[in-house]
Design a protein around this motif. Structure first.
Motif, short mmCIF file in Angstrom:
data_model
loop_
_atom_site.label_atom_id
_atom_site.label_comp_id
_atom_site.label_asym_id
_atom_site.label_seq_id
_atom_site.Cartn_x
_atom_site.Cartn_y
_atom_site.Cartn_z
N SER A 98 4.56 -1.36 8.75
CA SER A 98 4.59 -2.53 7.87
C SER A 98 5.14 -3.74 8.60
O SER A 98 4.65 -4.86 8.43
CB SER A 98 5.42 -2.23 6.63
N PRO B 71 0.82 -1.22 0.00
CA PRO B 71 0.00 0.00 0.00
C PRO B 71 0.85 1.27 0.00
O PRO B 71 0.56 2.22 -0.75
CB PRO B 71 -0.83 -0.13 1.29
N THR B 72 1.89 1.31 0.82
CA THR B 72 2.77 2.49 0.86
C THR B 72 3.49 2.66 -0.47
O THR B 72 3.65 3.78 -0.97
CB THR B 72 3.79 2.36 2.00
N ARG C 39 1.92 6.75 -6.90
CA ARG C 39 0.93 7.76 -7.26
C ARG C 39 1.52 9.16 -7.15
O ARG C 39 1.32 10.02 -8.02
CB ARG C 39 -0.29 7.63 -6.35
N GLY C 40 2.29 9.40 -6.08
CA GLY C 40 2.92 10.71 -5.90
C GLY C 40 3.92 11.02 -7.00
O GLY C 40 3.98 12.15 -7.51
N SER D 192 6.06 4.49 8.57
CA SER D 192 5.43 3.56 7.62
C SER D 192 6.13 2.21 7.61
O SER D 192 5.48 1.16 7.54
CB SER D 192 5.41 4.18 6.22
N THR E 243 7.28 -2.16 -5.36
CA THR E 243 7.68 -2.34 -3.95
C THR E 243 9.18 -2.13 -3.79
O THR E 243 9.63 -1.50 -2.81
CB THR E 243 7.28 -3.75 -3.48
N LEU F 174 2.49 1.72 -3.46
CA LEU F 174 1.55 2.20 -4.48
C LEU F 174 1.24 3.69 -4.27
O LEU F 174 1.10 4.45 -5.24
CB LEU F 174 0.26 1.38 -4.43
N TRP F 175 1.13 4.09 -3.02
CA TRP F 175 0.88 5.51 -2.72
C TRP F 175 2.07 6.36 -3.18
O TRP F 175 1.90 7.45 -3.73
CB TRP F 175 0.62 5.69 -1.24
N GLN F 176 3.26 5.86 -2.96
CA GLN F 176 4.45 6.58 -3.41
C GLN F 176 4.49 6.66 -4.93
O GLN F 176 4.86 7.71 -5.50
CB GLN F 176 5.71 5.87 -2.89
N TYR G 263 10.09 1.57 -3.71
CA TYR G 263 9.82 2.18 -2.41
C TYR G 263 10.89 1.81 -1.39
O TYR G 263 11.44 2.68 -0.68
CB TYR G 263 8.45 1.75 -1.89
N ARG H 267 2.13 11.96 -10.20
CA ARG H 267 1.53 13.29 -10.16
C ARG H 267 2.58 14.39 -10.20
O ARG H 267 2.40 15.41 -10.87
CB ARG H 267 0.68 13.45 -8.89
#
Length: 601
Positions: A410, A332-333, A339-340, A406, A388, A335-337, A391, A343
């Motif tokens: 985990s 999850p972390t 996304r950042g 984070s 993964t 994937l969020w990274q 990250y 963007r």
């Protein structure tokens, strides 16, 4: 020794430990393994390279490539569990090396190495790498297609997919920068897609082309936005999504992307590779195989849930959390990274966008399908491993304090998951595998690893923490999938019943039938087709035709058989993962059994 060779040698050692350890040391697990293995064995014994069959009947579930691998393996090593699984293990090793190659071209050498380790030790990928299923074959072919595409693009962009390995700012690419430079460099990608069609069917072409095509569409759209040729959508969220989708999927943009990908050439290459076998198998089966595979197992599975394999739209979100374990605690972390980065932009813009399209297209397509199975999304795993690894690489090299919370959360999740694994195995073993409760110790591996990694992270020993997590993942894969099956395999009923029938009859391939119960693995261990009887009267007819034959049924259903008092119980054992016994019956007095193994309850 260079890092390239050192990494590849280490990956080979990990593959040997995780994929090949005790590969043939335990029996085939129902249902898919024995079905595929029997199909390969029957084709091998007939000398048939075209028509798949199981239990002497046409099998339309899968195309031919996995059976060709088994045909070669059986020819070299004979028919056994090891030779049946060997192709999957070898191709999974190839997939690891392709992931490493792709990671170096998409990101960096360190990310590539970590991603390969993550993939090798993700629970679901490790499982199929040791199983007689077509999944490892499909993933290898798809990875070969993506690796060929990434190689062709990197070749024209200075050696790196995003244009520069450590550029200070993103390199703005056009659509023509992101396709093979010539038709010659496009050929390997489409050859691999043709092989993927022979491995699993039309998705071997449809989804890779969709992923690459969507990547090109989004890239060209962003280029036009940056150049001022298009106006970015504004207004409410729904309106922005609608207008942006319309801009990206404009017919002219799709046409340009298709031409740039050389889809016409690709279609010809794919037809040359895949079509001959499909034509020949269609002719030899009067179209029955094509109707069964393309109609029922492709279109039918997409439109309707088959064999009760259904689930909600978020089904695969849960599957990925379980299948990527233990690395899913970081997913999850990660994937969020990602996304950042998408963007805000980074020097890996194009690489991130390709990987995101890879994950998104595969996830959405199979989430829309009505039939859902965990292995359908396995081709996403290399992309998720890269995300993964990216990250974790940034966390390892970041400033003190960055990502500390984070990462520790985990680790806590990993420890909690280990606790659930411990409890789950203990309860399952108590109910279905009595005497094997000690297998709950498997759950201690992630618990201990989580504690040690968390302590190292608190001390800001990030390199050590990551090594501990990696060591934990390797240990868990070896214990859970290399050692535990040796114990669990002792409880499989089909090998025991087939062995009892051989001893009692004195024949290598005794006649066996079943009623009220059927295991595909029984066909493999009986070494010949097994008759499935539908009604009790069929038992009498079977013994009249085969007086020295045997019938397998549930112990609690013997009374339903005609002349049950005259039937002799040759062997009895507990049905695997069930709470009833199965028995092997004969119509006469059996030979004394030399061992008690087959009568264990």
């Amino acid at each position: 020794m260079s890092a390239l060779w050192r990494h590849q040698i280490l990956l080979g050692l990990v593959a040997a430990l995780v994929f090949f350890n005790n590969l043939g040391g335990y029996a085939l697990f129902d249902e898919d393994e024995p079905k595929n293995a029997v199909c390969g064995a029957e084709m091998y014994e007939r000398g048939d390279w075209i028509v798949p069959s199981f239990n002497a009947e046409l099998r339309t579930d899968k195309p031919i490539l996995i059976y060709w691998w088994m045909h070669l393996s059986f020819r070299l090593f004979g028919v056994s569990e090891f030779s049946a699984r060997l192709g999957s293990a070898l191709l999974a090793t190839g997939t690891l090396l392709l992931t490493y190659f792709m990671g170096r071209k998409l990101y960096s050498e360190s990310i590539a190495f970590q991603a390969s380790l993550i993939l090798a030790t993700s629970l679901m990928f490790t499982t199929v790498s040791r199983a007689v299923t077509p999944d490892a074959t499909l993933i290898f072919c798809l990875m070969l297609a993506f690796a060929s595409y990434i190689w062709a693009v990197s070749r024209r962009r200075g050696g790196h997919f995003s244009g520069a390995d450590n550029a200070a700012s993103p390199v703005i690419a056009t659509i023509h920068d992101l396709v093979p430079q010539s038709w010659l460099t496009a050929i390997p990608m489409f050859v691999a897609m043709g092989l993927a069609i022979l491995a699993k069917g039309p998705i071997g072409l449809l989804l890779p082309c969709t992923i690459i095509g969507l990547f090109l569409l989004i890239t060209s759209w962003r280029k036009e936005i940056i150049d001022g040729q298009l106006q970015a959508a504004t207004g409410p969220l729904w309106r922005r999504w609608l207008l942006t989708t319309a801009q990206i999927m404009h017919p002219l943009r799709i046409l340009r992307a298709g031409i740039a990908m050389r889809l016409a050439l690709g279609a010809c290459i794919v037809l040359v590779v895949a079509l001959p076998w499909y034509v020949v198998v269609g002719l030899q089966t009067d179209g029955a195989w094509l109707r069964g595979f393309l109609g029922d197992h492709n279109l039918g599975r997409f439109m309707e849930p088959k064999e009760n394999h259904s689930g909600p739209f978020f089904y695969y979100a849960i599957v990925l959390l379980m299948g990527c374990f233990p690395w899913s605690v970081f997913l999850p972390t990660a994937l969020w990274q990602l996304r950042g980065r998408l963007r805000n932009g980074s020097q890996w813009n194009d690489s991130d966008r390709l990987v995101a399209c890879w994950v998104g297209v595969w996830f959405i397509f199979f989430s829309l399908a009505r039939t859902k199975l965990p292995n359908y999304v396995l081709p996403m795993y290399p992309a998720l491993a890269l995300i993964t690894a990216h990250y974790l690489s940034e966390w390892k090299s970041a400033a003190t304090g960055w990502g500390q919370i984070s990462f520790r959360n985990s680790c806590r999740a990993l420890g909690v998951a280990g606790l659930f694994v411990t409890i789950g195995i203990a309860v399952t073993a108590f109910i279905l595998l009595p005497g094997e409760e000690y297998l709950m110790g498997v759950g201690l591996v992630p618990i201990i690893g989580a504690c040690l990694a968390s302590m190292a992270a608190v001390r800001e020993q990030r390199e050590r923490a990551l090594r501990i997590v990696t060591g934990t993942a390797i240990s868990l894969a070896v214990v859970m999938l290399g050692l535990a099956p040796l114990v669990i395999g002792n409880h499989l009923d089909s090998p025991k019943l087939a062995a009892a029938a051989r001893v009692a009859s004195g024949k290598d391939r005794p006649e066996i039938a079943t009623i009220e119960v059927f295991s595909p693995s029984l066909v493999f261990y009986a070494r010949k087709s097994v008759s499935g009887l539908r009604k009790p009267a069929d038992v009498t007819e079977f013994f009249q035709r085969n007086p020295d034959g045997f019938v397998v049924t549930r112990a609690d259903r013997i009374e339903n058989l005609p002349d049950s008092s005259r039937l002799v119980e040759v062997a009895r054992c507990r049905r695997f993962l069930r709470r009833y016994d199965v028995v092997l019956l004969s119509a006469g007095t059996p030979v004394a059994m030399p061992t008690q193994e087959t009568s264990i309850r």
